[in-house]
Design a protein around this motif. Structure first.
Motif, short mmCIF file in Angstrom:
data_model
loop_
_atom_site.label_atom_id
_atom_site.label_comp_id
_atom_site.label_asym_id
_atom_site.label_seq_id
_atom_site.Cartn_x
_atom_site.Cartn_y
_atom_site.Cartn_z
N LEU A 97 0.84 -1.21 0.00
CA LEU A 97 0.00 0.00 0.00
C LEU A 97 0.87 1.25 0.00
CD1 LEU A 97 -2.87 1.23 0.23
CD2 LEU A 97 -2.60 1.13 2.71
N VAL A 98 1.92 1.23 0.82
CA VAL A 98 2.85 2.35 0.87
C VAL A 98 3.57 2.52 -0.47
CG1 VAL A 98 4.95 3.23 1.95
CG2 VAL A 98 3.18 2.18 3.36
N LEU A 99 3.95 1.39 -1.06
CA LEU A 99 4.62 1.46 -2.37
C LEU A 99 3.68 2.05 -3.42
CD1 LEU A 99 6.60 -1.89 -2.64
CD2 LEU A 99 7.50 0.38 -2.27
N ILE A 128 -2.70 -0.02 -4.85
CA ILE A 128 -3.42 0.43 -3.66
C ILE A 128 -4.75 -0.30 -3.51
CG2 ILE A 128 -4.68 2.40 -2.69
CD1 ILE A 128 -2.41 4.19 -3.65
N ILE A 129 -5.48 -0.48 -4.61
CA ILE A 129 -6.77 -1.17 -4.56
C ILE A 129 -6.59 -2.61 -4.08
CG2 ILE A 129 -8.65 -2.08 -5.98
CD1 ILE A 129 -8.38 0.46 -7.70
N LEU A 184 -6.13 -5.94 3.13
CA LEU A 184 -6.22 -5.42 4.49
C LEU A 184 -7.65 -5.49 5.01
CD1 LEU A 184 -3.87 -2.31 4.20
CD2 LEU A 184 -3.43 -4.40 5.49
N LEU A 185 -8.62 -5.17 4.17
CA LEU A 185 -10.03 -5.23 4.60
C LEU A 185 -10.44 -6.69 4.84
CD1 LEU A 185 -11.61 -2.61 2.16
CD2 LEU A 185 -11.19 -2.36 4.61
N LYS A 186 -9.91 -7.60 4.01
CA LYS A 186 -10.20 -9.02 4.23
C LYS A 186 -9.61 -9.52 5.54
CE LYS A 186 -9.98 -13.44 1.79
NZ LYS A 186 -9.51 -14.12 0.55
N ALA A 187 -8.43 -9.00 5.90
CA ALA A 187 -7.76 -9.44 7.12
C ALA A 187 -8.55 -9.03 8.37
CB ALA A 187 -6.35 -8.85 7.18
N VAL A 188 -9.25 -7.91 8.30
CA VAL A 188 -10.02 -7.46 9.46
C VAL A 188 -11.50 -7.85 9.37
CG1 VAL A 188 -8.47 -5.54 9.91
CG2 VAL A 188 -10.43 -5.18 8.40
#
Length: 498
Positions: free
Chosen positions: A359-361, A484-485, A491-495
């Motif tokens: 995401l940062v990249l 980014i997408i 990340l959304l799947k992880a939470v």
């Protein structure tokens, strides 16, 4: 009677001023004043500057805080402000006021530049190309600053960074030369003749040499990939290949898509193969060791061809290559070893961390699209950068190109030599990582490797054709947005929100 048309010429006399010995008055503290201040500081950061304006924007205030040579005077312009100034720059958004200030400054015998009003100027601020001690000023006689800007971008790409080292070497040679002025000039002309004169080789000799050179290069490349293929595919049995061909699953086509997309990105931008393929494979649920091992196995082929091509076309800075090589290889081996030890047991913890990293990249790539050109800065820790890039490339399945390439370019290095040098180094980094995975885990996940290789082979000619034709800014924005997408999805799947 014949009419003779005299072609208009640029009659400006070019000079380079030692502004640190002079005093400059800038009238105006808005966006135009900021532009003039920035140009002054980029070229002569020790210049004493007084800025007179009825208001200052935040960026001007920030510059004044960072440079103690700038003094801000909050008041309307008056004739007394010109006293003590050697050069006056008018940067107010009012033509009548600009004219009055210009006339007053000239009445007091000062040289004046008025923004966007050539007829009131005694001199123009040129677009400047800077490569260390070399500085090239570009003037369009006040007709088109936009053309000057585009020429600056062209020269920035065309003039190699290494020319600054040539200047240092020439100074050393000049100091050691013996004889009078005339003798020194003759010797220096002989030394530098190669920069200006292209001596054509003997056509007969050239015709004889070129085919053999191509044959030798082709044979060396073919032999290399024959040995490499023997090494890689010695770990695959015929039964495994038969089973794979007879049981192709839908995920294989996603692997082809991942390889195609990754090679398109890497071919167009010189970076992003690992990041792009990793984000796709993570989205498909492939475990981390399989991702990193498979990507590096497939990437051996593409990076080998890419590195050989860059070397052949003279895009490799050998000095930078030597600095990057050993730390990059060591970082790759450490990253591969650690990932092989950690394995899938910690994958659920590492996956969101890796997604945050990509995401940062992605954000960094988009930032690069809008970032203005910066002057070259010395890279003090290139070896550490290469080690970190190699480690992240192995441990996370990608990061060598985006981290190393983007950092070096951001420091002002010439993109052509950065991409070429990083590409040829990438082969050794990738080979070291893949060899470590082979040693510790063996060769598995054949469908992932074959899919990535096939996808990359399909994309390579298309990417080569598109490279340099699509706007670089558009490509950076598209790639950064895509990464980014995908990263946000993981990340959304992880939470538990996806």
């Amino acid at each position: 009677m014949t009419t003779v048309t005299v072609k208009e010429q640029n009659e400006l006399f070019p000079v380079f001023l030692k502004l640190e010995h002079l005093h400059v008055l800038v009238v105006g503290g808005g966006n135009v004043g900021l532009e003039k201040l920035t140009a002054l500081l980029q070229n002569s950061p020790r210049t004493t500057i007084k800025v007179v304006a009825t208001q200052f924007n935040e960026a001007v205030l920030q510059l004044a805080q960072e440079h103690n040579t700038i003094s801000l005077v909050l008041k309307p312009f008056s004739p007394e402000d010109v006293a003590g100034a050697d050069v006056v720059i008018v940067a107010v958004n009012d033509r009548e006021a600009s004219r009055e200030i210009s006339l007053e400054a000239k009445r007091q015998g000062k040289l004046v530049n008025v923004a966007d009003t050539p007829d009131l100027c005694d001199f123009y601020l040129s677009s400047v190309v800077r490569k260390g001690n070399l500085k090239i000023a570009i003037s369009t006689n006040g007709k088109s600053p936009t053309i000057a800007k585009r020429l600056k971008e062209t020269f920035n790409e065309a003039v190699p960074e290494e020319l600054d080292e040539v200047l240092d070497n020439m100074q050393s040679i000049r100091n050691r030369l013996a004889g009078d002025f005339s003798a020194k000039v003759t010797q220096l002309n002989d030394i530098t003749k190669v920069l200006a004169v292209n001596e054509k080789p003997n056509p007969v000799y050239q015709r004889k040499e070129r085919p053999w050179k191509k044959i030798a290069s082709g044979a060396a490349l073919a032999f290399f990939f024959m040995i490499l293929g023997r090494f890689v595919f010695s770990a695959i049995t015929f039964d495994e290949v038969s089973t794979f061909v007879g049981n192709i699953e839908p995920i294989f086509y996603w692997m082809v898509f991942a390889g195609f997309l990754a090679q398109m990105v890497d071919g167009a931008l010189g970076m992003g193969y690992g990041v792009t393929s990793t984000t796709v494979l993570l989205s498909l649920g492939v475990n981390l060791p399989a991702i990193s091992g498979s990507i590096h196995t497939a990437e051996i082929f593409s990076s080998g061809i890419s590195g050989f091509s860059h070397y052949k076309f003279g895009n490799v800075n050998r000095k930078l290559f030597k600095v990057l090589l050993v730390p990059g290889v060591i970082g790759a081996i450490v990253g591969a070893w650690l990932l092989a030890k950690v394995g899938e047991e910690y994958a659920n913890y590492v996956r969101p961390i890796l997604a945050a990293y990509t995401l940062v990249l992605g954000a960094r790539i988009i930032y690069t699209a809008f970032k203005k050109n910066k002057e070259r800065k010395k890279i003090k820790y290139a070896g550490v950068l290469a080690g970190a890039g190699g480690f992240l490339d192995s441990f996370g399945g990608g990061g060598w190109g985006p981290l190393v390439t983007s950092t070096l370019i951001a420091k002002g290095r010439t993109p052509r030599f950065v991409i070429g040098t990083v590409s040829i180094t990438e082969f050794f980094v990738t080979f070291a990582s893949a060899l470590t995975f082979f040693t510790m885990l063996g060769l598995s996940h054949l469908e992932v490797i074959v899919g990535l290789v096939i996808g990359g082979m399909l994309a390579a000619p298309i990417a080569a054709k598109l490279a340099g034709r699509l706007p670089m800014k558009t490509m950076f924005i598209a790639v950064g947005s895509l990464v980014i997408i995908w990263s946000l999805r993981i990340l959304l799947k992880a939470v538990g929100l996806f």
